[in-house]
Scaffold this active site. Structure first.
Site, PDB file in Angstrom:
ATOM      1  N   TRP A   1      -1.756  -8.967   6.564  1.00 41.45           N
ATOM      2  CA  TRP A   1      -2.489 -10.154   6.049  1.00 41.45           C
ATOM      3  C   TRP A   1      -3.741  -9.496   5.730  1.00 41.45           C
ATOM      4  O   TRP A   1      -4.656  -9.991   4.954  1.00 41.45           O
ATOM      5  CB  TRP A   1      -2.445 -11.268   7.048  1.00 41.45           C
ATOM      6  CG  TRP A   1      -2.708 -11.093   8.403  1.00 41.45           C
ATOM      7  CD1 TRP A   1      -4.079 -10.840   9.107  1.00 41.45           C
ATOM      8  CD2 TRP A   1      -1.785 -10.611   9.294  1.00 41.45           C
ATOM      9  NE1 TRP A   1      -3.939 -10.722  10.185  1.00 41.45           N
ATOM     10  CE2 TRP A   1      -2.575 -10.120  10.467  1.00 41.45           C
ATOM     11  CE3 TRP A   1      -0.536 -10.559   9.242  1.00 41.45           C
ATOM     12  CZ2 TRP A   1      -2.014 -10.037  11.787  1.00 41.45           C
ATOM     13  CZ3 TRP A   1       0.255 -10.088  10.649  1.00 41.45           C
ATOM     14  CH2 TRP A   1      -0.400  -9.996  11.745  1.00 41.45           C
ATOM     15  N   LYS A   2      -4.418  -8.669   6.720  1.00 43.49           N
ATOM     16  CA  LYS A   2      -5.835  -8.101   6.591  1.00 43.49           C
ATOM     17  C   LYS A   2      -5.833  -7.372   5.181  1.00 43.49           C
ATOM     18  O   LYS A   2      -6.861  -7.685   4.183  1.00 43.49           O
ATOM     19  CB  LYS A   2      -6.236  -7.387   7.587  1.00 43.49           C
ATOM     20  CG  LYS A   2      -6.104  -8.086   8.939  1.00 43.49           C
ATOM     21  CD  LYS A   2      -6.590  -7.106  10.055  1.00 43.49           C
ATOM     22  CE  LYS A   2      -6.433  -7.878  11.501  1.00 43.49           C
ATOM     23  NZ  LYS A   2      -6.728  -6.780  12.538  1.00 43.49           N
TER      24      LYS A   2
ATOM     25  N   ASP B   1     -10.587   7.652   0.225  1.00 44.87           N
ATOM     26  CA  ASP B   1     -10.088   6.904  -0.982  1.00 44.87           C
ATOM     27  C   ASP B   1      -8.540   6.183  -0.676  1.00 44.87           C
ATOM     28  O   ASP B   1      -7.738   6.994  -0.315  1.00 44.87           O
ATOM     29  CB  ASP B   1      -9.988   8.039  -1.958  1.00 44.87           C
ATOM     30  CG  ASP B   1      -9.228   7.562  -3.282  1.00 44.87           C
ATOM     31  OD1 ASP B   1      -8.992   6.472  -3.649  1.00 44.87           O
ATOM     32  OD2 ASP B   1      -9.169   8.626  -4.250  1.00 44.87           O
TER      33      ASP B   1
ATOM     34  N   GLY C   1     -10.661  13.390   3.625  1.00 43.52           N
ATOM     35  CA  GLY C   1     -10.972  14.248   2.843  1.00 43.52           C
ATOM     36  C   GLY C   1     -11.090  15.803   3.337  1.00 43.52           C
ATOM     37  O   GLY C   1     -11.160  16.560   2.651  1.00 43.52           O
TER      38      GLY C   1
ATOM     39  N   HIS D   1      -2.258  11.322  -9.324  1.00 40.50           N
ATOM     40  CA  HIS D   1      -3.130  11.035 -10.089  1.00 40.50           C
ATOM     41  C   HIS D   1      -3.898  12.225 -10.997  1.00 40.50           C
ATOM     42  O   HIS D   1      -4.988  12.237 -11.616  1.00 40.50           O
ATOM     43  CB  HIS D   1      -4.506  10.276  -9.528  1.00 40.50           C
ATOM     44  CG  HIS D   1      -3.769   9.047  -9.088  1.00 40.50           C
ATOM     45  ND1 HIS D   1      -3.122   8.674  -7.870  1.00 40.50           N
ATOM     46  CD2 HIS D   1      -4.054   7.762  -9.680  1.00 40.50           C
ATOM     47  CE1 HIS D   1      -2.675   7.476  -7.802  1.00 40.50           C
ATOM     48  NE2 HIS D   1      -3.290   6.847  -8.750  1.00 40.50           N
TER      49      HIS D   1
END
Length: 332
Positions: free
Chosen positions: A225-226, A173, A304, A44
């Site tokens: 599925w969660k 994140d 992090g 990104h």
């Protein structure tokens, strides 16, 4: 090859100036892309920059568009992003959420009609370093199936949690897919496979091959599925809180743009237990890192923590980037 941070930021600024960004907005946007790369989020940062500029040139991102407030009550506000650059709109919303939190203890800014924020953790770091808890998320176009479904009708709707920790932060994140599509695309560029299965191929089989996942756009939901259920609720909340477009509506567009996002900040200084919060967090992290490791010599890292190490390494040695990618950027 490795590119110094200052050189990468300057190159990004040069290109944005050529594409109708004002000097201030070009520098701010370039800094976000370069910092994402510096801190190891290449998917990104440097690897996403060319596509960002392409979206600017095609009119999906409007360089000089700024957010406009539509409504607000108490500690919550709704804004229209006017298809401005996603990173700049996200920075604005983060600042506005912190301002609301300073006045009310908590602040929530929801923005419609904005664009990809690139690395959501950027805004978590910004808020946490100023003493705020941060929670934020965005919806996306369809790129993940409901659990048991053949086609994708959910977005991978990235989410961020951040809390202050000393002079740095603890920042989680994550996308609702096992791997973000930016990461999948980066590994494809580097000619690598995913370390674990990250999606389904056209035969409905789990695969760790980036090309097969990008062909189907059926990423594997985190927690199966969660993760699919969480994605659905994040889309609903982003849509209704911002009065914006849903994943279903976004997916009808030629390219993903005009997404809906939510930014929440909490001012820890307003809490009665504020004097003890830092020691409380430190005790939790100390206990967490006391875990025995399966592999000798392995480290237990909080979310992090790796960013700090990568940042220092890349400042010293330069930011790693594929030679062909950098040459293409230089020609823009």
């Amino acid at each position: 090859m490795r590119i110094p941070y200052a050189e990468m930021r300057a190159e990004f600024t040069r290109i944005l100036l050529k594409n109708n960004f004002s000097e201030e907005r070009a520098e701010n946007c370039a800094e976000i892309f370069a910092t994402n790369s510096l801190e190891g989020i290449y998917s990104h940062g440097v690897y996403r920059f060319s596509r960002f500029v392409d979206y600017v040139r095609k009119g999906f991102v409007i360089p000089d568009a700024e957010p406009e407030k539509h409504s607000g009550v108490g500690a919550i506000e709704q804004w229209n992003g006017n298809l401005g650059p996603g990173p700049l709109n996200a920075e604005f919303c983060t600042r506005q959420a912190m301002k609301l939190a300073s006045d009310n203890g908590i602040g929530c800014v929801a923005i419609a009609n904005t664009n990809h924020w690139m690395r959501g953790g950027t805004y978590g770091w910004q808020a946490a370093r100023k003493g705020y808890v941060f929670i934020g998320w965005t919806n996306t176009e369809r790129n993940m199936p409901a659990w048991g479904a053949k086609e994708s009708r959910l977005g991978n709707n990235p989410m961020v949690f951040a809390v202050p920790f000393g002079t740095e932060a603890i920042v989680l994140d994550f996308a609702m897919t096992q791997f973000s599509y930016g990461k999948i695309e980066a590994l494809k560029t580097e000619g690598k496979e995913l370390p674990f299965a990250g999606g389904f191929n056209k035969n409905n089989e789990l695969t760790n091959r980036p090309d097969e996942i990008l062909e189907t756009m059926r990423g594997l939901p985190i927690g199966y599925w969660k993760g699919a259920g969480l994605s659905l609720l994040l889309d609903i909340l982003a849509t209704i809180l911002s009065a914006g477009l849903s994943t279903s509506e976004l997916s009808k567009r030629e390219k993903e743009h005009g997404v809906s996002q939510v930014f929440i900040a909490i001012d820890l200084k307003k809490l009665k237990n504020y004097p003890s919060i830092e020691s409380t967090i430190s005790a939790i992290i100390d206990d967490f890192k006391a875990s025995s490791t399966i592999t000798d010599g392995a480290q237990i890292r909080y979310p992090g923590e790796r960013v700090i190490t990568t940042r220092n390494e890349n400042l010293k040695h330069g930011i790693p980037v594929e030679k062909l990618t950098w040459e293409m950027i230089q020609q823009m």
